[in-house]
Design a protein around this motif. Structure first.
Motif, PDB file in Angstrom:
ATOM      1  N   ASN A   1       0.843  -1.187   0.000  1.00  0.00           N
ATOM      2  CA  ASN A   1       0.000   0.000   0.000  1.00  0.00           C
ATOM      3  C   ASN A   1       0.888   1.250   0.000  1.00  0.00           C
ATOM      4  O   ASN A   1       1.498   1.578   1.017  1.00  0.00           O
ATOM      5  CB  ASN A   1      -0.898  -0.005   1.243  1.00  0.00           C
TER       6      ASN A   1
ATOM      7  N   SER B   1       6.153   6.308   0.677  1.00  0.00           N
ATOM      8  CA  SER B   1       6.298   5.241   1.650  1.00  0.00           C
ATOM      9  C   SER B   1       5.319   4.116   1.322  1.00  0.00           C
ATOM     10  O   SER B   1       4.457   4.260   0.436  1.00  0.00           O
ATOM     11  CB  SER B   1       6.034   5.761   3.065  1.00  0.00           C
ATOM     12  N   HIS B   2       5.450   3.009   2.054  1.00  0.00           N
ATOM     13  CA  HIS B   2       4.483   1.927   1.857  1.00  0.00           C
ATOM     14  C   HIS B   2       4.344   1.099   3.125  1.00  0.00           C
ATOM     15  O   HIS B   2       5.227   1.075   3.982  1.00  0.00           O
ATOM     16  CB  HIS B   2       4.878   1.034   0.673  1.00  0.00           C
ATOM     17  N   SER B   3       3.213   0.422   3.221  1.00  0.00           N
ATOM     18  CA  SER B   3       2.969  -0.583   4.252  1.00  0.00           C
ATOM     19  C   SER B   3       2.507  -1.849   3.539  1.00  0.00           C
ATOM     20  O   SER B   3       2.315  -1.845   2.314  1.00  0.00           O
ATOM     21  CB  SER B   3       1.892  -0.096   5.238  1.00  0.00           C
TER      22      SER B   3
ATOM     23  N   SER C   1      -0.239  -5.416   3.858  1.00  0.00           N
ATOM     24  CA  SER C   1      -1.364  -6.075   4.525  1.00  0.00           C
ATOM     25  C   SER C   1      -1.444  -7.503   4.030  1.00  0.00           C
ATOM     26  O   SER C   1      -1.259  -7.765   2.835  1.00  0.00           O
ATOM     27  CB  SER C   1      -2.688  -5.362   4.204  1.00  0.00           C
TER      28      SER C   1
ATOM     29  N   LYS D   1       3.060  -9.554  10.217  1.00  0.00           N
ATOM     30  CA  LYS D   1       2.951  -8.597   9.122  1.00  0.00           C
ATOM     31  C   LYS D   1       4.070  -7.563   9.201  1.00  0.00           C
ATOM     32  O   LYS D   1       4.647  -7.170   8.174  1.00  0.00           O
ATOM     33  CB  LYS D   1       1.582  -7.917   9.172  1.00  0.00           C
ATOM     34  N   ASP D   2       4.395  -7.120  10.397  1.00  0.00           N
ATOM     35  CA  ASP D   2       5.447  -6.110  10.563  1.00  0.00           C
ATOM     36  C   ASP D   2       6.810  -6.653  10.135  1.00  0.00           C
ATOM     37  O   ASP D   2       7.627  -5.912   9.557  1.00  0.00           O
ATOM     38  CB  ASP D   2       5.505  -5.631  12.015  1.00  0.00           C
TER      39      ASP D   2
ATOM     40  N   GLU E   1       6.753  -6.549   6.453  1.00  0.00           N
ATOM     41  CA  GLU E   1       6.822  -5.156   5.997  1.00  0.00           C
ATOM     42  C   GLU E   1       8.246  -4.621   6.064  1.00  0.00           C
ATOM     43  O   GLU E   1       8.720  -3.950   5.137  1.00  0.00           O
ATOM     44  CB  GLU E   1       5.882  -4.311   6.849  1.00  0.00           C
ATOM     45  N   ARG E   2       8.947  -4.930   7.157  1.00  0.00           N
ATOM     46  CA  ARG E   2      10.342  -4.474   7.262  1.00  0.00           C
ATOM     47  C   ARG E   2      11.201  -5.084   6.151  1.00  0.00           C
ATOM     48  O   ARG E   2      12.099  -4.428   5.618  1.00  0.00           O
ATOM     49  CB  ARG E   2      10.904  -4.838   8.642  1.00  0.00           C
TER      50      ARG E   2
ATOM     51  N   ILE F   1      10.438  -3.123   2.956  1.00  0.00           N
ATOM     52  CA  ILE F   1      11.028  -1.777   2.992  1.00  0.00           C
ATOM     53  C   ILE F   1      12.522  -1.847   2.670  1.00  0.00           C
ATOM     54  O   ILE F   1      13.083  -0.971   1.991  1.00  0.00           O
ATOM     55  CB  ILE F   1      10.779  -1.120   4.364  1.00  0.00           C
TER      56      ILE F   1
ATOM     57  N   LYS G   1       8.837  -0.334  -5.818  1.00  0.00           N
ATOM     58  CA  LYS G   1       7.696  -0.788  -5.026  1.00  0.00           C
ATOM     59  C   LYS G   1       6.672  -1.577  -5.854  1.00  0.00           C
ATOM     60  O   LYS G   1       6.085  -2.537  -5.355  1.00  0.00           O
ATOM     61  CB  LYS G   1       7.053   0.392  -4.303  1.00  0.00           C
TER      62      LYS G   1
END
Length: 590
Positions: free
Chosen positions: A316, A325-327, A329, A369-370, A373-374, A377, A386
């Motif tokens: 996202n 930036s992005h995250s 899910s 999820k974190d 995500e890391r 990134i 991305k």
């Protein structure tokens, strides 16, 4: 033949009567609740076949049908079959027509959706926005908008938002001739960048490739996708990306060399990109004459290997003039994954199913999820990178994913695909490492193209416009036609894809609209169709879509004819330009 207590334990809603078969209808399936098979889900047609096959004595039973949670009166076998046939007829997809007449292009747009198709998406969607730029202020139209994209639609998104030349072509009112000149230069520059990586295949690798991809089924599938992997020109440059670690990331870098790190015209946009995480994939293979070592990841569900080939995931993006930036899910209730990182020692000569396992090492890991995500990134550290994973087509050829996606059960084909994965493709899959808060690597993961579960990008657009609180119409631009694009049809709950995996990968995939897909379109020229209709969302919590919202869907289809997935040689570039010349005439007619 079953007590009331046993029946109640097996289903939530059941009637137990002497000489009665009970059926429950829910979500386009019938759950057979009868003495013959308690648990097998069947479609309406399969239910009819089952009832027709009953013995003469069983046909004398009384049947009670539960349809849309409504109980029918008791009826005979013959009456039940007739009732089911009437239901099927009433729920059949209406025929497609070309008598639809679209209204004006929406004055206010909540979200855009860009569908997949490799670089065909870039080549086919670009002239649409060139023409839109002639009649409206594109910056005003796009600023603050949400975009949903999948696969090649992600490449079009990144070029539209970050490529200065593409933006110049759609926002400065240039003539058709000037646009076509820039269009040709774009694809010729792309071809040059790809050709700069050319390297001959090793003789052994080329023989393996010819043997594996010589399979007629694989060849026909690839050709149908516009992916001519058998063309020697393409093999010369694709060999580099097949042989380098994280090869798809490098390919994405090559295809986005002219993109900037800040958005065109200081735009503010959000974009949800459809991706997947492979649930069973080799990430390293040591190929020796006798003793091979296979290192692989296996994602678990309730302590067993996942029944699916992928876990849908989204990247996202938030794009602003000064920051991108992005995250991420996970499109599932649990925002973590349990997996096994395995090493298997094989005794054999590298011929797939003939290998013999004699030792296996397993390390169990849980990642959040974190953590994922890391990892993204770390790898997707620039804006053009991305959208890279959403287009990772090579990973679709991992053996587990491809056999599931294409609905294949042939052991020979599975063995061929496993050899392809081990000897040629595994380095090219988009690789990320899950990382804990202090940066320590927890385990590797491999990402796959998001097109097989939301090829249209529409589910990503609806999800984002609801999250961002956007109002207005949903405008979708995809390839193909209303009649042929079953990926779009599968977004509607009443559409039955009859188990066909060629339109979408196996579930989970989003069913986010009520009823049937629209059936009327308007054709313009040779390559363009437009659909203008209203859709209503239904609850799809896995994909964070809320039901009950009515949207105007303005849908532009661009038929790519025989364009290749990549402009991999000069002939392909010429085909793209010839297609664009006709498309400009068609769009002008619209």
């Amino acid at each position: 033949q079953a007590s009331r207590e046993n029946c109640a334990n097996l289903v939530k809603q059941v009637v137990a009567m002497e000489d009665t078969c009970c059926w429950k209808y829910e979500h386009s399936t019938l759950d057979a609740v009868n003495p013959f098979d308690w648990s097998r889900p069947v479609t309406l047609n399969e239910a009819i076949q089952d009832l027709e096959k009953l013995s003469e004595s069983d046909k004398k039973r009384t049947l009670v049908l539960y349809i849309d949670k409504k109980e029918s009166p008791p009826m005979s076998n013959e009456q039940a079959i007739g009732r089911l046939k009437a239901i099927i007829k009433g729920r059949e997809m209406p025929p497609f027509t070309l008598d639809g007449t679209p209204g004006d292009f929406p004055p206010e747009i909540a979200a855009l959706a860009f569908g997949g198709g490799g670089f065909k998406s870039v080549g086919c969607f670009w002239p649409v926005f060139y023409h839109l730029g002639k009649t409206r202020d594109l910056r005003e139209m796009l600023d603050g908008i949400h975009i949903g994209a999948a696969s090649g639609g992600g490449w079009f998104f990144s070029n539209l938002i970050f490529n200065r030349e593409v933006w110049k072509s759609v926002s400065t009112g240039m003539s058709d001739d000037e646009f076509l000149k820039m269009y040709r230069e774009f694809f010729e520059d792309t071809l040059t960048a790809l050709q700069d990586t050319q390297s001959p295949l090793e003789e052994m690798k080329e023989k393996v490739l010819q043997a594996i991809l010589g399979n007629s089924l694989l060849e026909s599938v690839l050709n149908s996708q516009g992916f001519p992997l058998f063309d020697r020109d393409m093999l010369l440059w694709i060999n580099y990306y097949l042989s380098q670690p994280n090869g798809w990331k490098l390919l994405n870098d090559t295809l986005s060399t002219k993109q900037s790190y800040t958005p065109n015209a200081d735009l503010n946009v959000t974009c949800d990109l459809a991706n997947g995480i492979l649930t069973d994939v080799t990430f390293k293979f040591e190929d020796y004459l006798v003793n091979d070592r296979k290192h692989y990841i296996q994602i678990l569900e309730q302590n067993k290997p996942s029944p699916f080939a992928h876990v849908p995931m989204t990247i996202n993006m938030r794009v602003g003039p000064d920051d991108v930036s992005h995250s991420v899910s996970l499109c599932q209730e649990q925002q973590s994954l349990s997996l096994e990182v395995c090493t298997k020692n094989l005794l054999g000569i590298g011929v797939g199913d003939v290998d013999f396992q004699y030792q296996k090492e397993v390390r169990q890991v849980t990642v959040t999820k974190d953590d994922i995500e890391r990892g993204t990134i770390h790898e997707l550290d620039t804006p053009p990178r991305k959208p890279g994973p959403t287009g990772c087509y090579f990973a679709c050829f991992s053996s587990r994913f491809f056999t599931s996606y294409m609905g294949l059960g042939n052991d020979i084909v599975k063995g061929i695909l496993e050899e392809l994965e081990h000897k040629l493709l595994l380095d090219s899959f988009f690789a990320i490492d899950c990382r804990c808060e202090d940066g320590e690597i927890l385990c590797p993961l491999r990402l796959v193209d998001g097109g097989p579960w939301d090829h249209t990008g529409i589910a990503m657009a609806v999800r984002g416009l609801q999250r961002e609180g956007r109002s207005g119409a949903l405008v979708a631009v995809t390839l193909y036609s209303l009649e042929s694009y079953t990926n779009f049809h599968c977004l509607f709950v009443d559409y039955d894809n009859k188990g066909d995996h060629n339109g979408v990968a196996e579930p989970p995939y989003p069913r986010c609209f009520k009823g049937f897909p629209p059936s009327a379109a308007k054709s313009y020229g040779k390559y363009m169709q437009v659909v203008d209709c209203e859709v209503e969302t239904v609850d799809s919590p896995t994909f964070e879509i809320k039901g009950g919202q009515q949207l105007r869907l303005f849908y532009i289809f661009m038929m790519p004819e025989n364009l290749k997935l990549f402009p991999f040689k000069q002939q392909s570039v010429d085909e793209y330009v010839a297609w664009c010349e006709q498309a400009l005439r068609d769009i002008g007619e619209w």
